[in-house]
Motif scaffolding. Structure first.
Motif, mmCIF file in Angstrom:
data_model
loop_
_atom_site.group_PDB
_atom_site.id
_atom_site.type_symbol
_atom_site.label_atom_id
_atom_site.label_comp_id
_atom_site.label_asym_id
_atom_site.label_seq_id
_atom_site.Cartn_x
_atom_site.Cartn_y
_atom_site.Cartn_z
ATOM 1 N N GLY A 149 0.791 -1.221 0.000
ATOM 2 C CA GLY A 149 0.000 0.000 0.000
ATOM 3 C C GLY A 149 0.825 1.275 0.000
ATOM 4 N N GLY A 150 2.108 1.170 0.358
ATOM 5 C CA GLY A 150 2.973 2.347 0.375
ATOM 6 C C GLY A 150 3.858 2.489 -0.839
ATOM 7 N N VAL A 151 3.756 1.555 -1.784
ATOM 8 C CA VAL A 151 4.600 1.604 -2.979
ATOM 9 C C VAL A 151 4.079 2.685 -3.920
ATOM 10 C CG1 VAL A 151 5.387 0.342 -5.030
ATOM 11 C CG2 VAL A 151 5.242 -0.827 -2.815
ATOM 12 N N PRO A 152 4.892 3.698 -4.214
ATOM 13 C CA PRO A 152 4.433 4.722 -5.156
ATOM 14 C C PRO A 152 4.381 4.163 -6.574
ATOM 15 C CG PRO A 152 6.732 5.104 -4.557
ATOM 16 C CD PRO A 152 6.248 3.971 -3.699
ATOM 17 N N ARG A 153 3.373 4.522 -7.296
ATOM 18 C CA ARG A 153 3.218 4.125 -8.702
ATOM 19 C C ARG A 153 3.328 2.592 -8.883
ATOM 20 N NH1 ARG A 153 6.701 7.693 -12.633
ATOM 21 N NH2 ARG A 153 8.427 7.123 -11.256
ATOM 22 N N LEU A 154 2.525 1.884 -8.116
ATOM 23 C CA LEU A 154 2.519 0.423 -8.237
ATOM 24 C C LEU A 154 2.187 -0.042 -9.661
ATOM 25 C CD1 LEU A 154 2.888 -2.221 -6.637
ATOM 26 C CD2 LEU A 154 0.435 -2.183 -6.171
ATOM 27 N N PRO A 155 1.252 0.614 -10.383
ATOM 28 C CA PRO A 155 1.012 0.184 -11.762
ATOM 29 C C PRO A 155 2.270 0.230 -12.633
ATOM 30 C CG PRO A 155 -0.763 1.605 -11.027
ATOM 31 C CD PRO A 155 0.295 1.669 -9.968
ATOM 32 N N ARG A 156 3.137 1.217 -12.400
ATOM 33 C CA ARG A 156 4.385 1.284 -13.165
ATOM 34 C C ARG A 156 5.274 0.086 -12.832
ATOM 35 N NH1 ARG A 156 9.564 2.945 -12.338
ATOM 36 N NH2 ARG A 156 10.699 3.734 -14.161
ATOM 37 N N LEU A 157 5.304 -0.332 -11.577
ATOM 38 C CA LEU A 157 6.107 -1.496 -11.186
ATOM 39 C C LEU A 157 5.620 -2.747 -11.902
ATOM 40 C CD1 LEU A 157 8.230 -2.894 -9.417
ATOM 41 C CD2 LEU A 157 6.560 -2.957 -7.570
ATOM 42 N N VAL A 158 4.305 -2.931 -11.964
ATOM 43 C CA VAL A 158 3.744 -4.091 -12.654
ATOM 44 C C VAL A 158 4.043 -4.018 -14.151
ATOM 45 C CG1 VAL A 158 1.584 -5.230 -13.282
ATOM 46 C CG2 VAL A 158 1.964 -4.493 -10.919
ATOM 47 N N GLU A 159 3.914 -2.826 -14.726
ATOM 48 C CA GLU A 159 4.230 -2.661 -16.149
ATOM 49 C C GLU A 159 5.701 -2.983 -16.417
ATOM 50 O OE1 GLU A 159 4.556 0.875 -19.530
ATOM 51 O OE2 GLU A 159 3.920 1.345 -17.484
ATOM 52 N N LEU A 160 6.581 -2.564 -15.507
ATOM 53 C CA LEU A 160 8.004 -2.825 -15.672
ATOM 54 C C LEU A 160 8.313 -4.318 -15.580
ATOM 55 C CD1 LEU A 160 10.815 -1.648 -16.053
ATOM 56 C CD2 LEU A 160 10.946 -1.312 -13.562
ATOM 57 N N ALA A 161 7.607 -5.023 -14.695
ATOM 58 C CA ALA A 161 7.784 -6.470 -14.604
ATOM 59 C C ALA A 161 7.462 -7.134 -15.938
ATOM 60 C CB ALA A 161 6.902 -7.034 -13.492
ATOM 61 N N LYS A 162 6.369 -6.713 -16.532
ATOM 62 C CA LYS A 162 5.981 -7.258 -17.839
ATOM 63 C C LYS A 162 7.049 -6.953 -18.893
ATOM 64 C CE LYS A 162 3.107 -8.522 -21.244
ATOM 65 N NZ LYS A 162 2.864 -9.946 -21.556
ATOM 66 N N ARG A 163 7.539 -5.728 -18.920
ATOM 67 C CA ARG A 163 8.530 -5.338 -19.922
ATOM 68 C C ARG A 163 9.831 -6.104 -19.749
ATOM 69 N NH1 ARG A 163 8.956 0.821 -18.967
ATOM 70 N NH2 ARG A 163 10.896 0.483 -20.128
ATOM 71 N N LEU A 164 10.270 -6.296 -18.519
ATOM 72 C CA LEU A 164 11.537 -6.994 -18.287
ATOM 73 C C LEU A 164 11.460 -8.455 -18.722
ATOM 74 C CD1 LEU A 164 12.903 -5.722 -14.851
ATOM 75 C CD2 LEU A 164 13.838 -5.301 -17.121
ATOM 76 N N LEU A 165 10.379 -9.134 -18.365
ATOM 77 C CA LEU A 165 10.262 -10.535 -18.761
ATOM 78 C C LEU A 165 10.115 -10.670 -20.270
ATOM 79 C CD1 LEU A 165 9.803 -10.940 -15.637
ATOM 80 C CD2 LEU A 165 8.410 -12.908 -16.285
ATOM 81 N N GLU A 166 9.364 -9.782 -20.883
ATOM 82 C CA GLU A 166 9.221 -9.825 -22.339
ATOM 83 C C GLU A 166 10.572 -9.592 -23.021
ATOM 84 O OE1 GLU A 166 6.891 -10.615 -24.363
ATOM 85 O OE2 GLU A 166 5.013 -10.545 -23.228
ATOM 86 N N ALA A 167 11.354 -8.646 -22.495
ATOM 87 C CA ALA A 167 12.643 -8.317 -23.108
ATOM 88 C C ALA A 167 13.632 -9.470 -22.989
ATOM 89 C CB ALA A 167 13.219 -7.068 -22.459
#
Length: 287
Positions: free
Chosen positions: A203-221
């Motif tokens: 609940g304290g993580v800023p911009r959690l959607p960006r973290l999830v998006e980054l996870a997707k990008r890293l695994l795809e890359a």
């Protein structure tokens, strides 16, 4: 434990080797499956689901229903693919990796599947079982959205992460029920890239959607790379990661020394605590 991109590559390679091919040999080397023999059956597909591998064999008449060979690599597992030297005679005898065909010790082989051209060997698999299609679906129904799956759903992953806002983000990211495919390397690297300590509550993580998006990008890359890189640098050694495994070395961003500790999951008391790495300056501990 292998990351989701590793499992994705294993499924891709196994699918390319086995799909559409009738099995000329089938040797399960675990007691509970010792009498199972799929020789003559054709492999339809090999599909990843998070960190699970599903090998689909369609029905062959009313006497032989559809079956799924379900495997999970756990910490040590791996599938290797080897050529059959003599297409009319599958390899026999021990293979040790020391001058033989196999690169891993033969006593760790759990299943050997042979076609006319290739041999697929599952070594040190954490899970190996034969299921019906319905049982296979039930075995993975608890998983969250698959970061490398065709049905990836970022909104559902976020909903699941937000369901327990007090849980440390370092534990939530590893929980395959939230989103499937993140292992310990990506967990640590993602927390660094997001600028949060692994013990920060979700609940304290800023911009959690960006973290999830980054996870997707890293695994795809990284899914098509034999060696991963989370930094954009060379996929080898220290240059390939920001913090993972770099305890005592300077942070690539600020120069502070990377720290290391163990993080246990209270929800899984029988599981060994996992390694966490962080920069004390870039990822300040939550108050």
């Amino acid at each position: 434990m292998p990351e989701g991109d590793t499992v994705w590559r294993q499924a891709r390679d196994l699918h390319g080797a086995l799909a559409g091919q009738p099995l000329t040999g089938c040797d399960f080397r675990v007691p509970q499956l010792a009498t199972v023999d799929f020789t003559g059956r054709t492999v339809e597909s090999v599909q990843p689901r998070g960190k699970h591998l599903m090998m689909m064999l369609p029905a062959r008449g009313p006497a032989e229903g559809a079956a799924v060979i379900h495997s999970h690599l756990a910490m040590e597992g791996h599938w290797d693919i080897y050529p059959v030297r003599n297409a009319t005679q599958p390899p026999t005898g021990p293979r040790t990796g020391r001058g033989g065909e196999w690169r891993r010790p033969s006593h760790t082989a759990r299943v050997v599947l042979t076609t006319e051209r290739l041999v697929a060997v599952g070594f040190s698999l954490g899970t190996l079982e034969v299921l019906s299609p319905a049982q296979a679906a039930a075995a993975v129904e608890h998983l969250g959205p698959d970061l490398l799956g065709p049905d990836w759903d970022a909104d559902e992953a976020l909903r699941r992460l937000h369901a327990d806002p007090q849980r440390p983000v370092g534990l939530a990211l590893l929980d395959q029920r939230s989103l499937a495919g993140i292992g310990n390397i990506y967990r640590n690297e993602l927390c660094f890239l997001a600028g949060v300590h692994p013990s920060m509550p979700v609940g304290g993580v800023p911009r959690l959607p960006r973290l999830v998006e980054l996870a997707k990008r890293l695994l795809e890359a990284n899914k098509d790379r034999p060696q991963r890189s989370t930094t954009g640098g060379p996929a080898r050694g220290d240059a390939s990661v920001w913090v993972y495994g770099l305890a005592g070395k300077p942070c690539k961003r600020c120069g502070s020394l990377i720290r290391h500790a163990k993080m246990a999951d209270p929800a899984a008391p029988t599981h060994a605590p996992r390694d966490i790495y962080w920069c004390p300056n870039c990822q300040a501990l939550p108050e």
